[in-house]
Design an enzyme around this catalytic site. Structure first.
Site, PDB file in Angstrom:
ATOM      1  N   ALA A 130       0.673  -1.264   0.090  1.00 14.15           N
ATOM      2  CA  ALA A 130       0.211   0.106   0.168  1.00 14.15           C
ATOM      3  C   ALA A 130       0.889   1.344   0.003  1.00 14.15           C
ATOM      4  CB  ALA A 130      -0.884  -0.011   1.358  1.00 14.15           C
ATOM      5  N   SER A 131       1.446   1.424   1.028  1.00 11.82           N
ATOM      6  CA  SER A 131       2.352   2.666   1.068  1.00 11.82           C
ATOM      7  C   SER A 131       3.150   2.697   2.531  1.00 11.82           C
ATOM      8  CB  SER A 131       1.353   3.888   1.412  1.00 11.82           C
ATOM      9  OG  SER A 131       0.590   3.544   2.399  1.00 11.82           O
ATOM     10  N   ILE A 180       6.431  -4.471   1.574  1.00 12.18           N
ATOM     11  CA  ILE A 180       7.227  -3.643   0.481  1.00 12.18           C
ATOM     12  C   ILE A 180       7.406  -2.618   0.643  1.00 12.18           C
ATOM     13  CG2 ILE A 180       6.494  -3.233  -1.951  1.00 12.18           C
ATOM     14  CD1 ILE A 180       6.900  -6.399  -1.268  1.00 12.18           C
ATOM     15  N   HIS A 226      18.469   0.420 -11.610  1.00 15.04           N
ATOM     16  CA  HIS A 226      19.263   0.631 -10.458  1.00 15.04           C
ATOM     17  C   HIS A 226      20.555  -0.156 -10.652  1.00 15.04           C
ATOM     18  CE1 HIS A 226      15.264   1.749  -8.433  1.00 15.04           C
ATOM     19  NE2 HIS A 226      14.884   0.558  -8.893  1.00 15.04           N
TER      20      HIS A 226
END
Lengths: 241, 241
Positions: A56-57, A78, A193
């Protein structure tokens, strides 16, 4: 396996679609109609849940983690930039000590966490350079430009949505050993990256060039498949890496 | 955790020294006196063993694996070049289907297996280039020379002791997708691996430069710490990658 997925953005939807779940509960602050799932109107942890996936965040990580750590579940996180906040980080790992949960940090949008976590006690420093299209940083530039250079904490304040990768590395080796460079490059249309690890065991360089997901160019499908791998490894007979 | 370690070479000895085991059984065809372990004179699996680590040889993998797969243990395999033999490979994975064991293939001397195993279904090809000092290949050369170029099966016949890394990659994505280059370079005193992955999810390049272990320059300490990580992850509350 019965899952609770927090966050129904691009990643959450893909997990519902591709994950091999018996049942899926979903929670999102903004209720969304997703077929084949059980929607929770308030955040709670149904007692038959084996695994919780947060996609989500960083705010969601801060809001729900301490409650999650009270349950005997596998918790996959995450939005690790939440951990760039030292106060939250210390509280989380303190709580984890007496928690019945296990916490998994998938490699997400990068790779090489297998090496990094193997040799974490011998790492001298890690440099992560992220090259992004200027647009995805809200910029309009003509040439390749260094947008940021500094530590993870500073980076997370300035680019809270772009610093999960650096935060996960910080969790492995210690935030004080991680240097972040963010470059904007109009010549690229996707994220690159480069992770450089110096250690007394060896020196390692990982270059990760993710092709943008057609449905949402800001999300790399590697992140989705990295979560699916963590889910599979929970019960698979064969585990690599 | 009670372990059985097969093979008391440099890796096995380091595992005994650094692993956090309650009890360690060891088996080696050539009996060796190692303090603090229970030496088995014949190969057998004591009933209290939780985990078996093979760090002996491809021959040992072929000889003992089918017996190991009959037991409810965690089986960690290092000498993966045994699997370059297609007949053995098919027999092993066929046996695994009805086995109570779980099998773990640590990243060993390389990294990036987290990415590779996440996106394995989307990989087009993997190229692994290994650069070694000529001496370690039994050669005496003046300049950088390509010693081998071809597939894993051929490489394993010509360099059976040098092909674990390529075999592990072959196990993940399928042997037919892996191309191997072995270079001898008098200018290097240690092994360098460069893994290049092309896939529809992204393109990845991992450069691994291991500093040789002072006690045995042929073994990289990364391999040892990679096994220790796999062991820790079996019961750790925090798992990365």
């Amino acid at each position: 396996m019965t899952a609770l997925i927090i966050g129904m953005g691009n990643i959450g939807k893909k997990l519902v679609e591709l994950g091999n779940f018996e049942n899926v509960y979903v929670y999102d602050r903004v209720p969304k109609d997703i077929p084949g799932v059980i929607r929770l109107d308030e955040f709670q942890i149904p007692s038959n849940v084996d695994v919780i996936v947060e996609c989500a965040s960083p705010e969601a990580v801060k809001e729900y983690s301490l409650q999650i750590l009270k349950s005997p579940v596998n918790y996959i996180v995450i939005s690790t930039s939440a951990f760039a906040d030292k106060v939250f980080r210390e509280r989380f790992f303190n709580e984890l000590k007496n928690s019945p949960a296990r916490v998994f940090f998938p490699s997400g949008a990068i790779g090489g966490l297998d090496v990094l976590s193997s040799i974490k006690d011998f790492v001298e420093n890690v440099h992560i350079e992220t090259i992004k299209p200027p647009k995805s940083l809200g910029l309009d530039l003509k040439g390749k430009t260094v947008v940021f250079e500094g530590n993870v904490e500073e980076a997370s304040r300035l680019f809270p949505r772009n610093i999960n990768v650096a935060s996960t590395i910080g969790l492995v080796v210690g935030f004080e050993k991680v240097k972040v460079t963010i470059m904007a490059d109009p010549a690229t249309n996707h994220n690159v990256h480069i992770v450089r690890i110096s250690s007394t065991i060896g020196n390692y360089e990982f270059k990760i060039e993710n092709i943008p997901s057609p449905e949402n160019p800001k999300t790399s499908m590697l992140t989705v498949y990295s979560i699916l791998r963590t889910l599979k490894n929970l019960e698979s007979k064969i585990v690599f890496g």
